[in-house]
Enzyme design. Sequence first.
Site, PDB file in Angstrom:
ATOM      1  CE1 TYR A   1      -3.387  -2.810   0.718  1.00 43.42           C
ATOM      2  CE2 TYR A   1      -4.625  -0.781   0.982  1.00 43.42           C
ATOM      3  CZ  TYR A   1      -4.596  -2.140   0.778  1.00 43.42           C
ATOM      4  OH  TYR A   1      -5.774  -2.830   0.639  1.00 43.42           O
TER       5      TYR A   1
ATOM      6  CE  LYS B   1       2.757 -17.854  -2.140  1.00 45.08           C
ATOM      7  NZ  LYS B   1       1.924 -19.084  -2.222  1.00 45.08           N
TER       8      LYS B   1
ATOM      9  CG  ASP C   1      -0.925 -20.650  -0.802  1.00 42.55           C
ATOM     10  OD1 ASP C   1      -0.419 -20.618   0.346  1.00 42.55           O
ATOM     11  OD2 ASP C   1      -0.370 -21.209  -1.767  1.00 42.55           O
TER      12      ASP C   1
ATOM     13  CG  ASP D   1      -7.907  -5.127   1.434  1.00 39.91           C
ATOM     14  OD1 ASP D   1      -8.898  -4.667   2.031  1.00 39.91           O
ATOM     15  OD2 ASP D   1      -7.790  -5.130   0.192  1.00 39.91           O
TER      16      ASP D   1
ATOM     17  CG  ASP E   1     -13.448  -7.698   1.722  1.00 35.36           C
ATOM     18  OD1 ASP E   1     -13.271  -6.976   2.724  1.00 35.36           O
ATOM     19  OD2 ASP E   1     -13.835  -7.252   0.628  1.00 35.36           O
TER      20      ASP E   1
HETATM   21  C1  IPM Z   1     -10.403  -1.675   3.695  1.00 42.61           C
HETATM   22  C2  IPM Z   1     -10.657  -1.078   2.330  1.00 42.61           C
HETATM   23  C3  IPM Z   1      -9.536  -0.112   2.007  1.00 42.61           C
HETATM   24  C4  IPM Z   1      -8.237  -0.889   1.976  1.00 42.61           C
HETATM   25  C5  IPM Z   1      -9.739   0.690   0.708  1.00 42.61           C
HETATM   26  C6  IPM Z   1     -11.041   1.458   0.720  1.00 42.61           C
HETATM   27  C7  IPM Z   1      -8.589   1.628   0.434  1.00 42.61           C
HETATM   28  O1  IPM Z   1     -10.772  -2.090   1.398  1.00 42.61           O
HETATM   29  O2  IPM Z   1     -10.339  -0.902   4.670  1.00 42.61           O
HETATM   30  O3  IPM Z   1     -10.301  -2.891   3.800  1.00 42.61           O
HETATM   31  O4  IPM Z   1      -7.892  -1.496   0.964  1.00 42.61           O
HETATM   32  O5  IPM Z   1      -7.557  -0.892   2.997  1.00 42.61           O
HETATM   33 MG    MG Z   2     -10.788  -4.071   2.230  1.00 37.92          MG
END
Ligand code: IPM
Ligand code: MG
Length: 361
Positions: free
Chosen positions: A145, A195, A227, A251, A255
């Site tokens: 990032y 990794k 993975d 990140d 999700d």
């Molecule tokens: C998160 C989001 C952010 C990230 C985006 C919006 C920049 O996906 O907080 O997980 O990638 O960190």
């Molecule tokens: Mg995210």
Amino acid sequence: MAAAPRIVVLPGDGIGPEVTQAARRVLDVATERIGVRLDYVDDLVGGAAIDAYGVALRPQTLRLCKTADAILFGAVGGPRWDDAAPDSKVRPGSALLGLRKGLGLFANLRPVRVDPAMVATSALRPERVRDVDLLVIRELTGGLYFSRPKRRYSTPRGEAAVDTMRYSTPEIERVAVRAFELARMRRRQVCSVDKANVLETSRLWRVVVSRVAQGYPDVACSHMLVDAFAMELLRRPQAFDVVVTENLFGDILTDEASMLAGALGMLPSASLGAGTLGLYEPIHGSAPDIAGKGIANPIGAILSTALLLRWSLNREEAAQAIEGAVSQALASGLRTADIATPGQRAVGTVGMADAVIAALR
Ligand code: IPM
Ligand code: MG
């Protein structure tokens, strides 16, 4: 009387304002019950700030946040700014990245707990998700990032682009220490995800985490390749307690982890640095497709206020009161559209917040 804690509220874009407003109402009731008054300051970030000021994060907003006790953040972004101008230098998401970096919030705590009432809603079979209670700690200010170089450039064969993944020992150490400290407050297990079979940064990560682990002989430490972890997270999520990993892996994995809890809209997060200042936000995005309709799930934002009370204001009892109230609202059968079962009538953002507030009282 102690000064009122100052909370900077940054609702942002899309459903950000709706869920933040709902969360703030819950936070007000929870703090009122313990006799704490909060001093709120609102500001614009993301696309809203681009429209008003031409930048996603104004320097004075960052300064304001530095003087705060905590920041309540909604979400940023939307097609109006992201898709319409893919090459633009001003991007809504940079507000969030600028705050994380500018405030030194290197540890992102993403608790994933599957509420008993939500077991049936999960994408996975009930026996797989029952009693899931894990805490992902995502490194938040390094890695792909932020590392330089990061740019696009022309070559004789057309455009090329580079992002860089860099980690230093102190950057890994501080987030590892946070993971082991937090594990001591839980089930005393840390799984570090990397990794290391491919990436040099991951090999350093593994060495540093192992060294930190030696200072915590009472905490079990394991390492897993990312993975394999992505798979194990679905196969046996109950096996994990604290998971620590670098920025991009965290990140993606969170999700994925949100699907255990039923929906992305359920999960809160806390971004912390060395002190008690923290930024609190649901892990979902601005969801432009449902913005303004009053149907967004506010639970991720509401649970983020519980984390705010816990980590920035040191008010554990109020934090637990909010978490309990959310549980009660879910147990009563209320669902927003994203977590409703087929055929069930869903409540809106305000309706869900009302139910949590009723349970708090
Ligand atoms: C998160 C989001 C952010 C990230 C985006 C919006 C920049 O996906 O907080 O997980 O990638 O960190
Ligand atoms: Mg995210």
